[in-house]
Write an enzyme that holds these catalytic residues in place. Structure first.
Site, PDB file in Angstrom:
ATOM      1  N   LYS A   1      34.542  38.636  36.228  1.00  0.00           N
ATOM      2  CA  LYS A   1      35.437  39.395  35.557  1.00  0.00           C
ATOM      3  C   LYS A   1      36.665  38.544  35.592  1.00  0.00           C
ATOM      4  O   LYS A   1      37.501  38.687  34.512  1.00  0.00           O
ATOM      5  CB  LYS A   1      35.666  40.829  36.239  1.00  0.00           C
ATOM      6  CG  LYS A   1      36.598  41.515  35.465  1.00  0.00           C
ATOM      7  CD  LYS A   1      36.499  43.154  36.114  1.00  0.00           C
ATOM      8  CE  LYS A   1      37.457  43.995  35.126  1.00  0.00           C
ATOM      9  NZ  LYS A   1      37.551  45.202  35.519  1.00  0.00           N
ATOM     10  N   ASP A   2      37.104  37.762  36.816  1.00  0.00           N
ATOM     11  CA  ASP A   2      38.374  37.043  36.683  1.00  0.00           C
ATOM     12  C   ASP A   2      38.306  35.710  35.453  1.00  0.00           C
ATOM     13  O   ASP A   2      39.037  35.410  34.931  1.00  0.00           O
ATOM     14  CB  ASP A   2      38.581  36.327  37.871  1.00  0.00           C
ATOM     15  CG  ASP A   2      39.099  37.302  38.917  1.00  0.00           C
ATOM     16  OD1 ASP A   2      39.772  38.282  38.446  1.00  0.00           O
ATOM     17  OD2 ASP A   2      39.203  37.170  40.084  1.00  0.00           O
TER      18      ASP A   2
ATOM     19  N   HIS B   1      42.934  39.424  52.752  1.00  0.00           N
ATOM     20  CA  HIS B   1      41.493  39.537  53.160  1.00  0.00           C
ATOM     21  C   HIS B   1      41.519  40.171  54.304  1.00  0.00           C
ATOM     22  O   HIS B   1      40.445  40.443  54.887  1.00  0.00           O
ATOM     23  CB  HIS B   1      40.876  38.188  53.208  1.00  0.00           C
ATOM     24  CG  HIS B   1      40.455  37.560  51.801  1.00  0.00           C
ATOM     25  ND1 HIS B   1      39.338  37.140  51.454  1.00  0.00           N
ATOM     26  CD2 HIS B   1      41.094  37.823  50.446  1.00  0.00           C
ATOM     27  CE1 HIS B   1      39.334  36.839  50.363  1.00  0.00           C
ATOM     28  NE2 HIS B   1      40.207  37.357  49.701  1.00  0.00           N
TER      29      HIS B   1
ATOM     30  N   SER C   1      41.953  44.511  49.052  1.00  0.00           N
ATOM     31  CA  SER C   1      42.502  44.795  47.925  1.00  0.00           C
ATOM     32  C   SER C   1      43.048  46.259  47.670  1.00  0.00           C
ATOM     33  O   SER C   1      42.251  46.963  48.024  1.00  0.00           O
ATOM     34  CB  SER C   1      41.903  44.163  46.436  1.00  0.00           C
ATOM     35  OG  SER C   1      41.637  42.926  46.503  1.00  0.00           O
TER      36      SER C   1
ATOM     37  N   GLU D   1      65.697  28.704  31.197  1.00  0.00           N
ATOM     38  CA  GLU D   1      64.534  28.844  30.658  1.00  0.00           C
ATOM     39  C   GLU D   1      64.155  30.292  30.734  1.00  0.00           C
ATOM     40  O   GLU D   1      64.854  31.062  31.521  1.00  0.00           O
ATOM     41  CB  GLU D   1      63.248  28.278  31.421  1.00  0.00           C
ATOM     42  CG  GLU D   1      63.265  26.600  31.249  1.00  0.00           C
ATOM     43  CD  GLU D   1      62.640  26.389  30.005  1.00  0.00           C
ATOM     44  OE1 GLU D   1      63.271  26.417  28.897  1.00  0.00           O
ATOM     45  OE2 GLU D   1      61.359  25.802  30.215  1.00  0.00           O
TER      46      GLU D   1
END
Lengths: 427, 185, 263
Positions: free
Chosen positions: A244-245, A216, A220, A288
């Site tokens: 949108k997220d 922030h 972005s 894994e």
């Protein structure tokens, strides 16, 4: 930037609180009005998705811990009790178990996006490094979590990975004994792993907080990799990106749910359904899936210490990525050679993952070595060089008025400027 | 959904459509969150293995008249006392209006087995275990049980006779398998 | 949609095509490493997103477990009460539990005693510990069967294959003393003698007890034992996925509305 005054809140209680503790102003500024480039594609969902995955892991983990017993004689049985007797225990455990894989999938895509669009470049170096730290903490947390069910793979995975530290000269043996709290992986090891497995996720949350705080400050990145030139290039985070997220999150949850409900053991190894037996190693020890590439690097180096150093180095190297990449252009969209090499890196890591799942014999050894070599070559040699040699495509003037569209597909070589103007695609 | 998509080019009524859609979506998301919360909450309820351990059998033969034993049922003490004829009579003859929590003795024992009183040994005040089951324990003024925490007293039927406890000692579900054997739970 | 297209375009680019064509033949070379016979596949009632357990088969399978497997194999994580999951009623479960003697604590003089089993007890193990099990089984340790289906690669198919995979060893193969030949067992020598034959049990429901039928039944029982929550899990899953699809649709529609005014 939309500045807000305290008087703008309608509710008087909110105003009262905000005047004394400006949490609402903070939320308003950082999550609602926060100006965000308007051209994100769906790759930009994965930060939010990973955050939700982390929260899901913590929540389910807390409830599992209410029934799990961190004792080598009781751990395996307590997991069976969770699966059979605790109300919805099977659901909580399967969400936690598959959640680890889903979290890594989200984070790996998030990292790929960061590399592909050059999100690590100035002024976002610290943001990137915090992200690498998160990855490292996640790997440690996941490794210790995998030990807790105290199956064969838990036990032998713990043995093999802790033994890595024995590679260090002089102090190696002492470090391993210290990690174990004994002379083999045993109850003290299980107890401390449980304690740390419970602790580390909260440290991850803290680092995620810093990661977001750093984000922030700089704002972005975006698919074009150019800075917003003004309000016409941005939209407020809410509602545009919250919604949108949410779309991406829903799709992610569908995939998650399909694994949990219809293939809950897809990612797990049958050997971990056998209680730990210190007297017998399973025929094949594999970590894994999300740790397989590192495991492949470890095994590709014939020297014990060398392998350990290379394996840790493969993660450590990521911290220096912002300085290894010498190109001023961020997005791979405008870097034809870099773009090819990044995709090659993706394939390389997938190959490493496949190699890590197989016994190191025959062609697997060769494949592992070639892939390891490319991994380091990419970061240490190719990135610094192509940054200087590559001729990037012309950058658009701004996010909302791109003058020159990216050229599609193949080619590979630098392209002369003057491609016909195309309207910018909507994110 | 189809409707919402088709109206995307119509500027009129945009606000209401969006609001309605937002409302439905938000409500659905809340329902989803609630559905997620329930398994987590329910996981803290007694599990199947805990519920399955619900019964215990007690052999009454070795308990002499006037004495009691304590057995564990569901993690709690259960008092089983063999009452004397005098104690039974006292318990039966009490005027109900003298009681804090009026209940006839006949409601607290099984018909034909009035010499056996079976009680959950938890004071109804704040959950302490009253004294009185061992011969050496103080039994209070009514010959039953005496709670050391705040001085509540119970009679030989387990009825509260002196506060602060508000209610009689609870009676667990039990059945006589035969004359000298009961199954609690 | 767009990122997908881009991905495809990128995949087509020359460098990647070269890599793929170089790597793919590799893969087939690697795959030749192991030489195990592929497992026969049975159409299990519990397969697929809507699969449920064939309870009649599971009950027959329990009969086989109780009469045959349980002589050597424990099922430590199951309780008699769990048998309600294969459709046995409370009285049947009580009778089954009561047919075994389990440790009952101590008597008044402090001596350990036994009592008849109760539904809340775990399945009684055939041996008190691993050493006793090995001593009785020629040095081999019969694994616990509670989650055996999850603990073997190939799961239900593998266990079915083992149960039906016994035969005479091929000419020239020398078996260790006490071992049997099984073509699906790693190394082909298994310490367990063939446990099931045609007619090993008599079924009360009239099903013909062929070897294949018995194997299928007991594997169905073991699959249930390993994942007793499966039916509830899949049914919940269908509802969850449908709900999420709806929520995705709603969210996407809302996203389109919100973004309609951004160019």
């Amino acid at each position: 930037m939309v500045g807000l005054h305290k008087g703008e809140f309608q509710n008087s209680l909110v105003r009262w609180i905000d005047a004394r503790l400006p949490v609402f102003t903070l939320m308003q500024k950082e999550y609602s009005a926060f100006p965000t480039p308007k051209n994100f594609n769906y790759f930009w969902n994965f930060g939010a998705i990973a955050t939700v995955a982390l929260l899901i892991m913590i929540l389910t983990g807390i409830f599992l811990a209410m029934n799990y017993v961190p004792n080598s004689a009781l751990a395996f049985e307590s997991v069976q009790r969770i699966m059979r007797d605790v109300n919805y225990g099977w659901l909580i455990r399967y969400v936690h178990m598959n959640g680890a894989s889903m979290f890594f999938i989200a984070v790996y895509i998030h990292i790929f996006r960061g590399i592909y669009y050059g999100s690590y470049k100035t002024p976002r170096e610290l943001l990137w490094m915090l992200g690498v730290l998160i990855l490292f903490l996640m790997m440690a947390t996941a490794f210790m979590g995998y030990v807790l069910p105290w199956g064969q793979m838990s036990y032998w995975g713990a043995t093999v990975i802790t033994n890595l530290f024995s590679a260090f000269p002089l102090v190696g043996k002492a470090i391993v004994t210290w990690l174990w709290g004994g002379f083999s992986v045993d109850n003290p090891t299980l107890n401390r792993f449980f304690s740390l497995h419970y602790l580390l996720p909260f440290i991850i949350v803290a680092v995620v907080g810093l990661h977001v705080a750093a984000l922030h400050v700089s704002g972005s990145n975006n698919p074009l990799g150019i800075d917003p030139k003004g309000p016409q290039d941005t939209v407020p985070f809410h509602p545009y990106y919250t919604i949108k997220d949410s779309v991406g999150l829903c799709v992610f949850l569908i995939v998650f749910a399909i694994f949990v409900f219809f293939a809950p053991n897809f990612f797990s190894n049958p050997d971990n359904s056998i209680p730990a037996n210190p007297m017998m190693t399973p025929p094949e020890i594999v970590p894994e899936w999300y740790l397989l590439p590192y495991y492949a690097i470890l095994r590709s180096v014939p020297n014990k210490l060398g392998g350990v150093l290379m394996m840790f180095g493969s993660i450590f190297i990521l911290f220096f990525l912002p300085w290894l990449d010498t190109s001023p252009v961020r997005s791979a969209k405008f870097r034809p050679i870099f773009r090819q090499l990044v995709w090659l890196l993706v394939i390389d890591v997938l190959v490493l993952g496949e190699v890590g799942a197989h016994r190191p014999e025959g062609l697997w050894i060769i494949a592992g070595r070639v892939a390891t070599a490319y991994y380091f070559l990419f970061f240490l040699v190719l990135l610094p060089i192509i940054g200087k040699l590559e001729r990037p495509l012309p950058l658009p003037e701004s996010i909302s008025r791109p003058v020159l569209g990216p050229r599609s597909g193949g080619g590979g070589g630098p392209v002369a400027g003057g491609a016909p103007a195309k309207p910018m695609e909507k994110a | 959904m189809a409707e919402a998509l088709s109206t995307s080019t119509v500027p009129h009524g945009e606000t209401t459509k969006r609001d309605f859609l937002a409302l439905v979506t938000g409500a659905s998301a809340l329902v989803g969150l609630g559905a997620i919360a329930w398994p987590l909450i329910d996981s803290m309820n007694p599990s199947k293995d805990v519920l399955a351990l619900g019964s215990v059998e007690v052999n009454l033969a070795p308990i002499p008249e006037g004495q009691g034993i304590t057995v564990m049922w569901r993690g709690k003490p259960v008092f089983v006392r063999h009452r004397t004829a005098k104690e039974i009579k006292e318990a039966e003859d009490v005027q109900l209006n003298q009681l804090i929590d009026p209940q006839p003795d006949s409601d607290r024992v099984k018909p034909g087995h009035a010499q056996w009183i079976v009680l959950i040994g938890i004071c109804t005040h704040l959950g302490c275990v009253p004294l009185g089951n061992k011969p050496t324990d103080p039994r209070g003024n009514w010959g039953g049980w005496f709670c050391p925490c705040h001085g509540s007293q119970y009679d030989t039927s387990g009825r509260v006779r002196h506060g602060p406890a508000p209610a009689n000692l609870a009676i667990p579900p039990y059945t006589f398998l035969d004359n000298t054997k009961i199954k609690i739970g | 949609m767009r990122p997908m297209n881009k991905l495809v375009r990128l995949m087509r680019s020359s460098v990647l095509a070269g890599i793929f064509s170089a790597v793919l033949p590799f893969a087939s070379v690697f795959a030749q490493g192991t030489e195990e016979p592929s497992l026969p596949h049975i159409n299990w009632s519990f397969e697929g997103p809507f699969g449920t357990y064939d309870l009649a088969a599971a009950q027959r399978g329990f009969q086989i477990y109780k009469d045959i497997c349980a002589n050597c194999h424990s099922m430590n994580y199951l309780h008699y009460r769990d048998l309600s999951g294969i459709g046995l009623n409370e009285d049947q479960i009580k009778a089954i539990a009561a047919s075994v003697e389990v440790p009952g604590g101590v008597n008044d003089s402090g001596q350990p005693i036994t009592r008849p089993g109760r539904p809340a007890d775990t399945f009684k193990a055939p041996f008190p510990n691993e050493q006793a099990a090995r001593a009785a089984n020629n040095g081999a340790y019969p694994p616990d069967q509670s989650i055996l289906v999850l603990a073997r690669k190939g799961g239900a198919d593998y266990i079915y294959a083992i149960l039906t995979g016994y035969s005479e060893p091929p000419a020239g193969m020398k078996l260790q003393p006490g071992m049997s030949y099984n073509k699906y067992f790693p190394g082909h020598q298994i310490a367990m003698p063939q446990p099931l034959q045609d007619g090993s049990v008599q079924y009360a429901d009239g099903t013909k007890p062929t070897l294949e039928q018995e194997a299928k039944d007991v594997v169905t029982f073991l699959a249930w034992a390993a994942e007793p929550e499966m039916v509830q899990r899949k049914q919940t899953g269908v509802r969850v996925v449908l709900f999420l699809l709806m929520l995705t649709g709603l969210t996407y529609a809302l996203k389109r509305r919100v973004w309609a005014d951004v160019h």
